[in-house]
Design an enzyme around this catalytic site. Sequence first.
Site, PDB file in Angstrom:
ATOM      1  N   ARG A  38      -5.717  18.513 -10.121  1.00  0.00           N
ATOM      2  CA  ARG A  38      -5.293  19.850  -9.698  1.00  0.00           C
ATOM      3  C   ARG A  38      -4.154  20.336 -10.592  1.00  0.00           C
ATOM      4  O   ARG A  38      -4.218  21.408 -11.161  1.00  0.00           O
ATOM      5  CB  ARG A  38      -4.866  19.787  -8.228  1.00  0.00           C
ATOM      6  CG  ARG A  38      -4.423  21.089  -7.643  1.00  0.00           C
ATOM      7  CD  ARG A  38      -4.218  20.949  -6.159  1.00  0.00           C
ATOM      8  NE  ARG A  38      -3.225  19.906  -5.821  1.00  0.00           N
ATOM      9  CZ  ARG A  38      -2.886  19.575  -4.595  1.00  0.00           C
ATOM     10  NH1 ARG A  38      -3.447  20.191  -3.572  1.00  0.00           N
ATOM     11  NH2 ARG A  38      -1.994  18.630  -4.377  1.00  0.00           N
TER      12      ARG A  38
ATOM     13  N   GLY B 150     -15.182   3.592  -0.494  1.00  0.00           N
ATOM     14  CA  GLY B 150     -14.368   2.567  -1.160  1.00  0.00           C
ATOM     15  C   GLY B 150     -14.134   1.305  -0.350  1.00  0.00           C
ATOM     16  O   GLY B 150     -13.221   0.536  -0.667  1.00  0.00           O
TER      17      GLY B 150
ATOM     18  N   ASN C 210       0.153  -3.905  -6.305  1.00  0.00           N
ATOM     19  CA  ASN C 210      -0.360  -3.977  -4.927  1.00  0.00           C
ATOM     20  C   ASN C 210      -0.352  -5.398  -4.367  1.00  0.00           C
ATOM     21  O   ASN C 210      -0.671  -5.602  -3.206  1.00  0.00           O
ATOM     22  CB  ASN C 210      -1.772  -3.364  -4.819  1.00  0.00           C
ATOM     23  CG  ASN C 210      -2.849  -4.289  -5.349  1.00  0.00           C
ATOM     24  OD1 ASN C 210      -2.577  -5.186  -6.149  1.00  0.00           O
ATOM     25  ND2 ASN C 210      -4.073  -4.086  -4.919  1.00  0.00           N
TER      26      ASN C 210
ATOM     27  N   ASP D 134      -6.290  -3.530  -7.839  1.00  0.00           N
ATOM     28  CA  ASP D 134      -7.133  -2.378  -7.489  1.00  0.00           C
ATOM     29  C   ASP D 134      -8.238  -2.139  -8.518  1.00  0.00           C
ATOM     30  O   ASP D 134      -9.384  -1.862  -8.155  1.00  0.00           O
ATOM     31  CB  ASP D 134      -6.287  -1.104  -7.368  1.00  0.00           C
ATOM     32  CG  ASP D 134      -5.450  -1.093  -6.106  1.00  0.00           C
ATOM     33  OD1 ASP D 134      -5.840  -1.743  -5.115  1.00  0.00           O
ATOM     34  OD2 ASP D 134      -4.396  -0.433  -6.106  1.00  0.00           O
TER      35      ASP D 134
ATOM     36  N   LYS E 214       3.670   1.287  -3.907  1.00  0.00           N
ATOM     37  CA  LYS E 214       3.196   0.516  -5.067  1.00  0.00           C
ATOM     38  C   LYS E 214       4.120   0.658  -6.284  1.00  0.00           C
ATOM     39  O   LYS E 214       4.289  -0.279  -7.052  1.00  0.00           O
ATOM     40  CB  LYS E 214       1.761   0.917  -5.425  1.00  0.00           C
ATOM     41  CG  LYS E 214       0.757   0.502  -4.351  1.00  0.00           C
ATOM     42  CD  LYS E 214      -0.667   0.831  -4.751  1.00  0.00           C
ATOM     43  CE  LYS E 214      -1.612   0.561  -3.595  1.00  0.00           C
ATOM     44  NZ  LYS E 214      -3.021   0.771  -3.960  1.00  0.00           N
TER      45      LYS E 214
ATOM     46  N   LYS F 287      -0.192  16.477 -14.854  1.00  0.00           N
ATOM     47  CA  LYS F 287      -0.184  15.067 -14.458  1.00  0.00           C
ATOM     48  C   LYS F 287      -1.328  14.298 -15.116  1.00  0.00           C
ATOM     49  O   LYS F 287      -1.186  13.131 -15.478  1.00  0.00           O
ATOM     50  CB  LYS F 287      -0.247  14.936 -12.936  1.00  0.00           C
ATOM     51  CG  LYS F 287       1.154  14.940 -12.323  1.00  0.00           C
ATOM     52  CD  LYS F 287       1.120  15.015 -10.819  1.00  0.00           C
ATOM     53  CE  LYS F 287       0.763  13.710 -10.141  1.00  0.00           C
ATOM     54  NZ  LYS F 287       0.774  13.875  -8.656  1.00  0.00           N
TER      55      LYS F 287
ATOM     56  N   GLY G  94      -8.270  13.042  -9.912  1.00  0.00           N
ATOM     57  CA  GLY G  94      -6.946  12.650  -9.444  1.00  0.00           C
ATOM     58  C   GLY G  94      -6.134  12.021 -10.557  1.00  0.00           C
ATOM     59  O   GLY G  94      -6.695  11.444 -11.503  1.00  0.00           O
TER      60      GLY G  94
ATOM     61  N   THR H 165       0.839  -1.194   0.000  1.00  0.00           N
ATOM     62  CA  THR H 165       0.000   0.000   0.000  1.00  0.00           C
ATOM     63  C   THR H 165       0.877   1.247   0.000  1.00  0.00           C
ATOM     64  O   THR H 165       2.101   1.165  -0.129  1.00  0.00           O
ATOM     65  CB  THR H 165      -1.039  -0.077   1.148  1.00  0.00           C
ATOM     66  OG1 THR H 165      -1.933   1.021   1.011  1.00  0.00           O
ATOM     67  CG2 THR H 165      -0.410  -0.052   2.523  1.00  0.00           C
TER      68      THR H 165
HETATM   69  P1  ATR Z   1      -2.200   8.230  -4.348  1.00  0.00           P
HETATM   70  O1  ATR Z   1      -1.255   7.081  -4.402  1.00  0.00           O
HETATM   71  O2  ATR Z   1      -3.145   8.194  -3.176  1.00  0.00           O
HETATM   72  O3  ATR Z   1      -2.903   8.465  -5.643  1.00  0.00           O
HETATM   73  P2  ATR Z   1      -0.537  10.469  -5.029  1.00  0.00           P
HETATM   74  O4  ATR Z   1       0.105   9.695  -6.113  1.00  0.00           O
HETATM   75  O5  ATR Z   1       0.306  11.344  -4.145  1.00  0.00           O
HETATM   76  O6  ATR Z   1      -1.290   9.518  -4.019  1.00  0.00           O
HETATM   77  O7  ATR Z   1      -1.712  11.341  -5.687  1.00  0.00           O
HETATM   78  C1  ATR Z   1      -2.525  12.174  -4.920  1.00  0.00           C
HETATM   79  C2  ATR Z   1      -3.603  12.764  -5.822  1.00  0.00           C
HETATM   80  O8  ATR Z   1      -4.497  13.558  -5.038  1.00  0.00           O
HETATM   81  C3  ATR Z   1      -3.058  13.693  -6.904  1.00  0.00           C
HETATM   82  O9  ATR Z   1      -3.905  13.602  -8.020  1.00  0.00           O
HETATM   83  C4  ATR Z   1      -3.167  15.063  -6.224  1.00  0.00           C
HETATM   84  O10 ATR Z   1      -3.222  16.151  -7.108  1.00  0.00           O
HETATM   85  P3  ATR Z   1      -1.832  16.807  -7.675  1.00  0.00           P
HETATM   86  O11 ATR Z   1      -1.313  15.829  -8.684  1.00  0.00           O
HETATM   87  O12 ATR Z   1      -2.256  18.077  -8.280  1.00  0.00           O
HETATM   88  O13 ATR Z   1      -0.945  16.951  -6.480  1.00  0.00           O
HETATM   89  C5  ATR Z   1      -4.493  14.904  -5.533  1.00  0.00           C
HETATM   90  N1  ATR Z   1      -4.667  15.826  -4.393  1.00  0.00           N
HETATM   91  C6  ATR Z   1      -4.049  15.769  -3.189  1.00  0.00           C
HETATM   92  N2  ATR Z   1      -4.485  16.772  -2.396  1.00  0.00           N
HETATM   93  C7  ATR Z   1      -5.401  17.472  -3.118  1.00  0.00           C
HETATM   94  C8  ATR Z   1      -6.213  18.623  -2.857  1.00  0.00           C
HETATM   95  N3  ATR Z   1      -6.188  19.255  -1.682  1.00  0.00           N
HETATM   96  N4  ATR Z   1      -7.042  19.058  -3.846  1.00  0.00           N
HETATM   97  C9  ATR Z   1      -7.087  18.434  -5.040  1.00  0.00           C
HETATM   98  N5  ATR Z   1      -6.345  17.347  -5.346  1.00  0.00           N
HETATM   99  C10 ATR Z   1      -5.513  16.876  -4.402  1.00  0.00           C
END
Ligand code: ATR
Length: 286
Positions: free
Chosen positions: A159, A247, A93, A109, A72, A163, A134, A68
């Site tokens: 955001r 989830g 995973n 997943d 990953k 990406k 995301g 986790t």
């Molecule tokens: P995970 O493995 O949980 O996907 P990650 O790879 O760090 O963790 O990705 C986190 C995701 O949540 C990303 O899409 C991130 O957006 P950014 O790529 O712009 O950073 C998004 N995320 C995290 N905090 C956020 C927030 N406050 N508002 C909007 N998106 C957020």
Amino acid sequence: MTGGMYLEKRYAVVGNPIAQSRSPEIHLAFAAQFGDVIEYTKHLVTLDGFGAHAQAFAAAGGCGLNVTVPFKTHAFKFVDECDDAAAAAGSVNTILFQPDGGSRGCNTDGVGLLNDIKYRHGVDLTGASVLLLGAGGAAAGVVLPLLNSGVAQLMIANRSKDKALALVAKFETIFAQKGVLSALGLDEIPSKADVIINATSFSLTGGSVPLKPSVVQGAFCYDMSYGKSAEFCRWASANAAKYSVDGLGMLVEQAAEAYWLWHAKRPNTEAVMTQLKRLMAAPEHG
Ligand code: ATR
């Protein structure tokens, strides 16, 4: 050293943090359904320690690992070979340590999400317009299974739009059908989608819901977070989503798929969902 020195087949989940993981309860409940005797523990691993830990676990006779956050991608790089879902996502995973000493990485997943949406919640994704919020590791793991489920549109909104664009570029090379995938910034989200899936970690990073309330009205909303972290699920429900779920089902279904890979047995997930909900409602667990 070989696995022969242990009476029980040994499995573990590896993460950082790991205290919150429900995987041991889930796998032990599956094992109980079949009378399988297994050991399944939680391992907290330092951020640079994944490879050494996995190696040592295998060398000591471990049969498999669940992986986790945040390991990953590390697991993907660690394994000797992997299945298509893991290769597409660049993320693993579930690891199977094989008798010949090799390791195989899988990503359950996506199957977990799809099984939960289709079979537990009865939502057919064929022809649906889907908005995936995301573009991190959690989102990457579910893109290919969503595309393969026959959606008409998969919009990935993030955001940082770059990406989302990078993720779309990557999957466009694997998924032949054109015009299905698109990348958006959070300010470009259309007013409506049939299905909205939250794969961001905003609820863990102290952020707020990255969406206008009007978007979720009448939509099937799915939060890949669960329990206390399922802020998107609660928010969507309060803002007139047609149906809003967390989830927990995906967690149990991805575990069931891992159980299948390790033991070639399909557990009854509904019974374990009920057990898990009861456990999580207990005051000491929250
Ligand atoms: P995970 O493995 O949980 O996907 P990650 O790879 O760090 O963790 O990705 C986190 C995701 O949540 C990303 O899409 C991130 O957006 P950014 O790529 O712009 O950073 C998004 N995320 C995290 N905090 C956020 C927030 N406050 N508002 C909007 N998106 C957020």
